[in-house]
Design a protein around this motif. Sequence first.
Motif, PDB file in Angstrom:
ATOM      1  N   UNK A 253       0.806  -1.225   0.000  1.00 49.61           N
ATOM      2  CA  UNK A 253       0.000   0.000   0.000  1.00 49.61           C
ATOM      3  C   UNK A 253       0.841   1.278   0.000  1.00 49.61           C
ATOM      4  N   UNK A 254       1.941   1.288   0.763  1.00 53.41           N
ATOM      5  CA  UNK A 254       2.764   2.492   0.780  1.00 53.41           C
ATOM      6  C   UNK A 254       3.455   2.709  -0.562  1.00 53.41           C
ATOM      7  N   UNK A 255       3.934   1.635  -1.177  1.00 50.54           N
ATOM      8  CA  UNK A 255       4.606   1.765  -2.474  1.00 50.54           C
ATOM      9  C   UNK A 255       3.655   2.345  -3.518  1.00 50.54           C
TER      10      UNK A 255
ATOM     11  N   UNK B  69     -10.380   8.754  -6.540  1.00 47.80           N
ATOM     12  CA  UNK B  69      -9.013   9.172  -6.880  1.00 47.80           C
ATOM     13  C   UNK B  69      -8.682   8.835  -8.324  1.00 47.80           C
ATOM     14  N   UNK B  70      -8.981   7.631  -8.760  1.00 50.20           N
ATOM     15  CA  UNK B  70      -8.647   7.211 -10.125  1.00 50.20           C
ATOM     16  C   UNK B  70      -9.382   8.066 -11.152  1.00 50.20           C
ATOM     17  N   UNK B  71     -10.652   8.339 -10.919  1.00 48.70           N
ATOM     18  CA  UNK B  71     -11.408   9.183 -11.842  1.00 48.70           C
ATOM     19  C   UNK B  71     -10.820  10.589 -11.904  1.00 48.70           C
TER      20      UNK B  71
ATOM     21  N   UNK C 131      -6.289   7.923   2.234  1.00 49.47           N
ATOM     22  CA  UNK C 131      -5.774   6.590   1.938  1.00 49.47           C
ATOM     23  C   UNK C 131      -4.734   6.164   2.972  1.00 49.47           C
ATOM     24  N   UNK C 132      -3.824   7.072   3.331  1.00 45.44           N
ATOM     25  CA  UNK C 132      -2.803   6.749   4.331  1.00 45.44           C
ATOM     26  C   UNK C 132      -3.449   6.395   5.666  1.00 45.44           C
TER      27      UNK C 132
ATOM     28  N   UNK D 255      -3.804  -0.288  -6.191  1.00 46.86           N
ATOM     29  CA  UNK D 255      -4.083  -0.204  -4.758  1.00 46.86           C
ATOM     30  C   UNK D 255      -4.767  -1.494  -4.277  1.00 46.86           C
ATOM     31  N   UNK D 256      -4.253  -2.128  -3.193  1.00 45.97           N
ATOM     32  CA  UNK D 256      -4.891  -3.340  -2.670  1.00 45.97           C
ATOM     33  C   UNK D 256      -6.109  -2.990  -1.821  1.00 45.97           C
TER      34      UNK D 256
END
Length: 404
Positions: A217-219, A284-286, A328-329, A391-392
Amino acid sequence: MKIKYGWVMVAIGAFMTCIAIGAMFSLAVFLQPITQATGWSHTEVSSAMTIGFLAMGAAGFGWGALSDRIGPRYVVLAGAVLLGLGLFLASRAQSALQFQLAFGLLVGIAIGSFFTPMIAAVMGWMDEHRGLAVSLVSVGVGVAPMTMSPFAAWLITQMDWRSAQVVLAVLVWATLIPAALFVRRPPAAQAVAQTGKEPGAAEGPPMSLRDAFVSLPFAVLALTFFACCAAHAGPIFHTVTYAMTCGLAPLAAVTIYSVEGLAGLGGRLALGVLADRLGVKRVLIAGLLIQAVAAGAFVFASRLGEFYAVAATFGFAYGGVMPLYAVLAREYFGQRILGAVFGAAAMVSSLGMALGPAVGGWIFDRFGGYTWLYIGSFAVGIGAVGIALAFPPFRRANVDLAPA
């Protein structure tokens, strides 16, 4: 009491980010007057912003980790003092290198003390509506082009650029130092600092920073953040100058920046609410996809109305997605190490932000225009979309704080 003061913290955070980010991004307004008055090249002056982004990112990680330990008040107070000092020293610079060190290094270090610690603090105060709360804190970034940038543009019509920066330094000290005194650490975060564990967390040792930094997730978070910032940094910084090269008057060109900021304000609110309702990852993706298309569309703008249309779309998208990385974080890593984790992701993203001013300045000096800057921004923006798809799923066992 907790929720009520949480919204006060939101307001303080929005105000502080408006003044701080606005002071830093005023360099876009000062770019032309500085080069004309000093003979320094666009690349030399733009590099101050590049250095600033690098310093902001590196310092943001340190400031974020420090705020996890001692709370955000002393962090933002130190940042307010340093920011005013950096602006004042930049106004006295007699060489491009001195300007780069003052406006780049010192101002960048100072700016890093505001966004990450205040975002982490606000997340600790809120039990719900976190997407909206974080978006409202970042509203200051969108308001800055509508307030600080026009103010800076007005200043340089009344005085030389050096005197104008002294005025900004005094403004920073007069507003941010008092505001810092009202910043409070979340009660639940104080309990975390005392016990080392979040209330309501699952049994077992808490996640360490080392484990967080080597996790998938961090990567994905850091790489998406990097590509997103690399895509929009150049258009944000150079569009005012680009509009001037298209024949627009300086004050008219600055209004494009203001339109972009106003749209970003709407984007922060809209995408923050949608993230709470539809899920932060899909929103986010949109947003990243819209940002990429809008960045490339600047190539086709040459008149004021065209600039307004593209800037509004671009500002809505990049303004809306930026606060979502903090959400997300928080979802992946919880409150206990949020300042350090989000600060580290922001540090990686600052490398992307650093590319825009310097590369855009080089492209202008080399080709006499900005076409390749906007084409490159489109390509990198599409890359950000691709990374975000990796993203997982969230693991919900250890992220929520119980009410204090």
